[in-house]
Motif scaffolding. Structure first.
Motif, PDB file in Angstrom:
ATOM      1  N   GLN A 148       0.856  -1.193   0.000  1.00 43.61           N
ATOM      2  CA  GLN A 148       0.000   0.000   0.000  1.00 43.61           C
ATOM      3  C   GLN A 148       0.891   1.241   0.000  1.00 43.61           C
ATOM      4  O   GLN A 148       1.786   1.361   0.825  1.00 43.61           O
ATOM      5  N   GLU A 149       0.640   2.129  -0.948  1.00 37.38           N
ATOM      6  CA  GLU A 149       1.336   3.422  -0.998  1.00 37.38           C
ATOM      7  C   GLU A 149       0.313   4.499  -1.277  1.00 37.38           C
ATOM      8  O   GLU A 149      -0.387   4.437  -2.291  1.00 37.38           O
ATOM      9  N   ASN A 150       0.217   5.452  -0.381  1.00 33.37           N
ATOM     10  CA  ASN A 150      -0.732   6.561  -0.531  1.00 33.37           C
ATOM     11  C   ASN A 150      -2.153   6.053  -0.781  1.00 33.37           C
ATOM     12  O   ASN A 150      -2.875   6.578  -1.627  1.00 33.37           O
ATOM     13  N   GLY A 151      -2.534   4.998  -0.068  1.00 30.07           N
ATOM     14  CA  GLY A 151      -3.880   4.462  -0.176  1.00 30.07           C
ATOM     15  C   GLY A 151      -4.147   3.602  -1.394  1.00 30.07           C
ATOM     16  O   GLY A 151      -5.261   3.155  -1.603  1.00 30.07           O
ATOM     17  N   ALA A 152      -3.138   3.360  -2.209  1.00 29.28           N
ATOM     18  CA  ALA A 152      -3.323   2.538  -3.412  1.00 29.28           C
ATOM     19  C   ALA A 152      -2.405   1.320  -3.330  1.00 29.28           C
ATOM     20  O   ALA A 152      -1.304   1.392  -2.796  1.00 29.28           O
ATOM     21  N   LYS A 153      -2.883   0.200  -3.867  1.00 29.57           N
ATOM     22  CA  LYS A 153      -2.055  -1.013  -3.919  1.00 29.57           C
ATOM     23  C   LYS A 153      -1.165  -0.937  -5.153  1.00 29.57           C
ATOM     24  O   LYS A 153      -1.648  -0.720  -6.258  1.00 29.57           O
ATOM     25  N   VAL A 154       0.135  -1.064  -4.942  1.00 29.68           N
ATOM     26  CA  VAL A 154       1.105  -1.015  -6.033  1.00 29.68           C
ATOM     27  C   VAL A 154       2.070  -2.186  -5.896  1.00 29.68           C
ATOM     28  O   VAL A 154       2.185  -2.790  -4.837  1.00 29.68           O
ATOM     29  N   MET A 155       2.741  -2.502  -7.003  1.00 29.54           N
ATOM     30  CA  MET A 155       3.748  -3.551  -6.978  1.00 29.54           C
ATOM     31  C   MET A 155       5.116  -2.917  -6.723  1.00 29.54           C
ATOM     32  O   MET A 155       5.507  -1.977  -7.402  1.00 29.54           O
ATOM     33  N   LYS A 156       5.793  -3.453  -5.737  1.00 32.18           N
ATOM     34  CA  LYS A 156       7.137  -2.998  -5.396  1.00 32.18           C
ATOM     35  C   LYS A 156       8.113  -4.077  -5.852  1.00 32.18           C
ATOM     36  O   LYS A 156       7.931  -5.256  -5.550  1.00 32.18           O
ATOM     37  N   ASN A 157       9.122  -3.679  -6.603  1.00 35.33           N
ATOM     38  CA  ASN A 157      10.125  -4.609  -7.114  1.00 35.33           C
ATOM     39  C   ASN A 157      11.464  -4.341  -6.438  1.00 35.33           C
ATOM     40  O   ASN A 157      11.914  -3.198  -6.376  1.00 35.33           O
ATOM     41  N   THR A 158      12.072  -5.405  -5.941  1.00 34.45           N
ATOM     42  CA  THR A 158      13.409  -5.310  -5.360  1.00 34.45           C
ATOM     43  C   THR A 158      14.225  -6.475  -5.906  1.00 34.45           C
ATOM     44  O   THR A 158      13.675  -7.413  -6.487  1.00 34.45           O
ATOM     45  N   GLY A 159      15.516  -6.429  -5.715  1.00 39.90           N
ATOM     46  CA  GLY A 159      16.338  -7.520  -6.205  1.00 39.90           C
ATOM     47  C   GLY A 159      17.762  -7.449  -5.723  1.00 39.90           C
ATOM     48  O   GLY A 159      18.205  -6.430  -5.183  1.00 39.90           O
ATOM     49  N   CYS A 160      18.461  -8.553  -5.929  1.00 38.62           N
ATOM     50  CA  CYS A 160      19.880  -8.651  -5.588  1.00 38.62           C
ATOM     51  C   CYS A 160      20.638  -9.068  -6.846  1.00 38.62           C
ATOM     52  O   CYS A 160      20.349 -10.120  -7.425  1.00 38.62           O
ATOM     53  N   ALA A 161      21.572  -8.241  -7.240  1.00 42.22           N
ATOM     54  CA  ALA A 161      22.379  -8.489  -8.442  1.00 42.22           C
ATOM     55  C   ALA A 161      23.693  -9.139  -8.035  1.00 42.22           C
ATOM     56  O   ALA A 161      24.421  -8.598  -7.205  1.00 42.22           O
ATOM     57  N   TYR A 162      23.973 -10.273  -8.612  1.00 45.41           N
ATOM     58  CA  TYR A 162      25.247 -10.959  -8.363  1.00 45.41           C
ATOM     59  C   TYR A 162      26.076 -11.035  -9.642  1.00 45.41           C
ATOM     60  O   TYR A 162      27.244 -11.374  -9.600  1.00 45.41           O
ATOM     61  N   GLY A 163      25.444 -10.747 -10.773  1.00 49.01           N
ATOM     62  CA  GLY A 163      26.118 -10.828 -12.062  1.00 49.01           C
ATOM     63  C   GLY A 163      26.211  -9.461 -12.710  1.00 49.01           C
ATOM     64  O   GLY A 163      26.389  -8.448 -12.028  1.00 49.01           O
TER      65      GLY A 163
END
Length: 126
Positions: free
Chosen positions: A93-108
């Motif tokens: 939830q961001e500012n009352g709206a449902k959003v997709m949050k993307n995170t990641g770990c780069a090893y290459g």
């Protein structure tokens, strides 16, 4: 008559008060990029309720969804841009709206990682 109906409800009310509480919300996995790729993949795959999505032929990615939705993981395989890498998508939830949050770990390769992250962001914008 009315009094006896109320008396009949008392055991039901008492049973409801003794009903087990629902299980606590599952703690979402936070990607720890200080772990090795292998250790982080093992941690992702060890989560209860993780379900593999059908794998597309020739795609160098494995997609996994958590039971109940709201959280998914992408693990790269040999040949994928940025491999090795681990990505996570979660509904927040961001500012009352449902959003997709993307995170990641780069090893290459960082440029390949950024390419996959941009693709995931474009899917989230739809």
């Amino acid at each position: 008559m009315r009094g006896s109906a109320l008396l009949a409800l008392i055991p039901l009310i008492a049973l409801g008060a003794c009903a087990p509480e629902p299980p606590p919300a599952r703690q979402r996995l936070v990607l720890d990029c200080s772990l090795s790729y292998e250790a982080l993949v093992a941690k992702v795959l060890a989560q209860p309720g993780l379900k593999p999505a059908p794998q597309e032929r020739g795609e160098p990615y494995r997609f996994y969804n958590m039971d109940g939705g709201g959280e998914a993981f992408v693990l790269t395989e040999r040949g994928a841009p940025g491999h090795p890498a681990v990505f996570k998508q979660e509904a927040v939830q961001e500012n009352g709206a449902k959003v997709m949050k993307n995170t990641g770990c780069a090893y290459g390769d960082k440029a390949g990682f950024d390419q996959v992250m941009a693709y995931l962001q474009s899917l989230s914008a739809r």
